[in-house]
Write a protein that holds these residues in place. Structure first.
Motif, mmCIF file in Angstrom:
data_model
loop_
_atom_site.group_PDB
_atom_site.id
_atom_site.type_symbol
_atom_site.label_atom_id
_atom_site.label_comp_id
_atom_site.label_asym_id
_atom_site.label_seq_id
_atom_site.Cartn_x
_atom_site.Cartn_y
_atom_site.Cartn_z
ATOM 1 N N GLN A 99 -4.736 1.510 -17.604
ATOM 2 C CA GLN A 99 -4.363 2.527 -16.626
ATOM 3 C C GLN A 99 -5.119 3.828 -16.862
ATOM 4 N N ALA A 100 -5.319 4.201 -18.118
ATOM 5 C CA ALA A 100 -6.050 5.438 -18.418
ATOM 6 C C ALA A 100 -7.476 5.369 -17.880
ATOM 7 N N THR A 101 -8.098 4.198 -17.982
ATOM 8 C CA THR A 101 -9.454 4.018 -17.453
ATOM 9 C C THR A 101 -9.455 4.144 -15.939
ATOM 10 N N ALA A 102 -8.480 3.517 -15.281
ATOM 11 C CA ALA A 102 -8.387 3.604 -13.832
ATOM 12 C C ALA A 102 -8.216 5.048 -13.377
ATOM 13 N N LEU A 103 -7.377 5.807 -14.076
ATOM 14 C CA LEU A 103 -7.155 7.203 -13.688
ATOM 15 C C LEU A 103 -8.401 8.047 -13.919
ATOM 16 N N ALA A 104 -9.139 7.760 -14.976
ATOM 17 C CA ALA A 104 -10.390 8.485 -15.208
ATOM 18 C C ALA A 104 -11.386 8.215 -14.078
ATOM 19 N N MET A 105 -11.400 6.997 -13.578
ATOM 20 C CA MET A 105 -12.300 6.655 -12.483
ATOM 21 C C MET A 105 -11.839 7.295 -11.174
ATOM 22 N N VAL A 106 -10.518 7.419 -10.997
ATOM 23 C CA VAL A 106 -10.004 8.150 -9.836
ATOM 24 C C VAL A 106 -10.466 9.603 -9.906
ATOM 25 N N ALA A 107 -10.360 10.211 -11.074
ATOM 26 C CA ALA A 107 -10.777 11.605 -11.252
ATOM 27 C C ALA A 107 -12.252 11.801 -10.915
ATOM 28 N N ALA A 108 -13.049 10.754 -11.128
ATOM 29 C CA ALA A 108 -14.479 10.816 -10.820
ATOM 30 C C ALA A 108 -14.768 10.542 -9.348
ATOM 31 N N GLY A 109 -13.706 10.305 -8.558
ATOM 32 C CA GLY A 109 -13.888 10.086 -7.133
ATOM 33 C C GLY A 109 -14.285 8.686 -6.739
ATOM 34 N N GLY B 242 -12.327 6.007 -6.328
ATOM 35 C CA GLY B 242 -11.350 5.235 -5.580
ATOM 36 C C GLY B 242 -9.941 5.715 -5.849
ATOM 37 N N VAL B 243 -8.962 4.917 -5.393
ATOM 38 C CA VAL B 243 -7.550 5.237 -5.577
ATOM 39 C C VAL B 243 -6.890 4.109 -6.357
ATOM 40 N N THR B 244 -5.716 4.390 -6.882
ATOM 41 C CA THR B 244 -4.938 3.363 -7.563
ATOM 42 C C THR B 244 -3.470 3.732 -7.459
ATOM 43 N N LEU B 245 -2.606 2.928 -8.040
ATOM 44 C CA LEU B 245 -1.192 3.269 -8.161
ATOM 45 C C LEU B 245 -0.880 3.505 -9.629
ATOM 46 N N VAL B 246 0.067 4.387 -9.893
ATOM 47 C CA VAL B 246 0.447 4.724 -11.260
ATOM 48 C C VAL B 246 1.965 4.879 -11.317
ATOM 49 N N SER B 247 2.572 4.441 -12.414
ATOM 50 C CA SER B 247 4.019 4.528 -12.565
ATOM 51 C C SER B 247 4.420 5.892 -13.129
ATOM 52 N N ASP B 248 5.726 6.161 -13.124
ATOM 53 C CA ASP B 248 6.235 7.419 -13.687
ATOM 54 C C ASP B 248 5.760 7.616 -15.122
ATOM 55 N N LEU B 249 5.903 6.586 -15.953
ATOM 56 C CA LEU B 249 5.475 6.717 -17.347
ATOM 57 C C LEU B 249 3.967 6.877 -17.458
ATOM 58 N N GLY B 250 3.244 6.271 -16.530
ATOM 59 C CA GLY B 250 1.788 6.383 -16.551
ATOM 60 C C GLY B 250 1.281 7.769 -16.199
ATOM 61 N N LEU B 251 2.146 8.622 -15.645
ATOM 62 C CA LEU B 251 1.717 9.974 -15.279
ATOM 63 C C LEU B 251 1.278 10.785 -16.495
ATOM 64 N N SER B 252 1.770 10.417 -17.666
ATOM 65 C CA SER B 252 1.365 11.136 -18.875
ATOM 66 C C SER B 252 -0.104 10.907 -19.208
ATOM 67 N N LEU B 253 -0.717 9.897 -18.598
ATOM 68 C CA LEU B 253 -2.123 9.585 -18.852
ATOM 69 C C LEU B 253 -3.051 10.263 -17.842
ATOM 70 N N ARG B 254 -2.491 11.002 -16.887
ATOM 71 C CA ARG B 254 -3.297 11.559 -15.797
ATOM 72 C C ARG B 254 -4.255 12.638 -16.302
ATOM 73 N N PRO B 255 -5.551 12.508 -15.998
ATOM 74 C CA PRO B 255 -6.512 13.551 -16.358
ATOM 75 C C PRO B 255 -6.628 14.586 -15.239
ATOM 76 N N PRO B 256 -7.278 15.721 -15.482
ATOM 77 C CA PRO B 256 -7.544 16.659 -14.388
ATOM 78 C C PRO B 256 -8.381 15.977 -13.307
ATOM 79 N N GLY B 257 -8.195 16.443 -12.068
ATOM 80 C CA GLY B 257 -8.970 15.878 -10.965
ATOM 81 C C GLY B 257 -8.279 14.746 -10.241
ATOM 82 N N VAL B 258 -7.011 14.474 -10.583
ATOM 83 C CA VAL B 258 -6.243 13.408 -9.930
ATOM 84 C C VAL B 258 -5.000 14.016 -9.289
ATOM 85 N N ASP B 259 -4.806 13.772 -8.004
ATOM 86 C CA ASP B 259 -3.577 14.157 -7.315
ATOM 87 C C ASP B 259 -2.625 12.967 -7.288
#
Length: 310
Positions: free
Chosen positions: A229-239, A241-258
């Motif tokens: 999930q951390a890898t997916a969110l990093a790729m989202v931050a780089a623009g 694509g999109v993905t889904l993330v759970s409540d607990l996964g929000l702690s892995l969110r990097p800057p650049g992700v809404d």
């Protein structure tokens, strides 16, 4: 003759799986390590316990006899462990847990910190595994308990020899590149034209998200298939694509992700799985209580849990 519990567990797993490779994978060892330990068990016993038939291994009559006794011996060890814990004034135990990234980062740290303060004699060690693997490792005896998940669109098949206790209920949210979705909430169908970053279809998460998208009438266009999930969110931050993330996964969110809410949310239940025979083990119950309390403090209490399939 001295019989090693470690080797008896390997023999039992060999009987269940049929090949050294499969037994090694279930126990998280190399195939060569399992082969060496089984060869040593034969030397300890002084008799041939199995024979190879192509890629598979068949137990001899003596091997079957020892496997039957191994089940009894390993069950007795677990019951003795529980009895010793119940007889002590203060609980002292070492437990090994199966975890995955979002549980390990978002839920376990506060739970273990509280447990250490209230019950310092309980030590919890963790092994990070794919969610699909953790329940099997509990059944096989290499873990004392594990975290498992069930999605509203895709419940996990269950082993009747295991019990589980619901810990938390999470929503899945859309994770999108910053500024790409102006709304605070969207329908899943509104993401149909975006490029997706998602785990493979054999993973429980990847399969659950695909089923949710199909239920809403579209197949996600997956450009990047990643397991973490951390890898997916990093790729989202780089623009990318999109993905889904759970409540607990929000702690892995990097800057650049809404994070954008889904108007018809996909839900998942997080549970602790353990062998049914260990239900009375005091240390296990104290760990479950600590994790439940940590989930409740984060607003993820289990009162709205999904039904657990039989």
């Amino acid at each position: 003759m001295e019989l090693s519990l470690h080797r008896l567990r390997m023999l039992r797993e060999l009987h269940r799986r049929g090949t050294v490779t499969a037994a090694a994978a279930a126990l998280h060892y190399t195939a060569s390590a399992v082969s060496q330990q089984l060869a040593q068990l034969e030397r300890d016993v002084g008799a041939k316990l199995f024979e190879r038939l192509g890629r598979r291994v068949q137990l001899t009559d003596l091997g079957m006899l020892l496997t039957e006794h191994a089940e009894v011996i390993l069950g007795s060890v677990e019951r003795a462990t529980m009895a010793l814990e119940e007889a002590q004034d203060g609980v002292a135990a070492r437990l090994t847990a199966g975890v995955w990234a979002s549980v390990a980062t978002g839920l376990l740290p506060p739970a273990l910190a509280a447990l250490a303060a209230d019950h310092p004699g309980i030590e919890v060690r963790t092994k990070e595994l794919a969610p699909e693997e953790t329940a099997g490792a509990v059944r096989d005896g290499s873990l004392d308990f594990s975290f498992v998940i069930d999605y509203s669109d895709y419940p996990m098949p269950w082993d009747p020899t295991l019990a589980r206790v619901v810990i938390a209920v999470e929503r899945l949210h859309a994770a999108v590149p910053a500024g790409s979705v102006p709304a605070s909430a969207v329908e899943l169908t509104q993401l149909a034209d975006y490029r997706w970053i998602l785990a493979g279809p054999r993973s429980h998460f990847g399969r659950a998200v695909r089923i949710a998208c199909q239920r809403h009438g579209f197949e996600p266009k997956i450009d990047h298939e990643v397991g973490e999930q951390a890898t997916a969110l990093a790729m989202v931050a780089a623009g990318l694509g999109v993905t889904l993330v759970s409540d607990l996964g929000l702690s892995l969110r990097p800057p650049g992700v809404d994070i954008v809410a889904l108007t018809e949310p996909v839900m998942r239940t997080v549970s602790i799985a353990h062998r049914a025979s260990a239900a009375r083990r005091p240390s296990l119950q104290l760990v479950i209580e600590a994790v439940r309390a940590a989930a409740a403090e984060q607003g993820l209490g289990a009162s709205g849990a999904l039904p657990v399939p039989d």
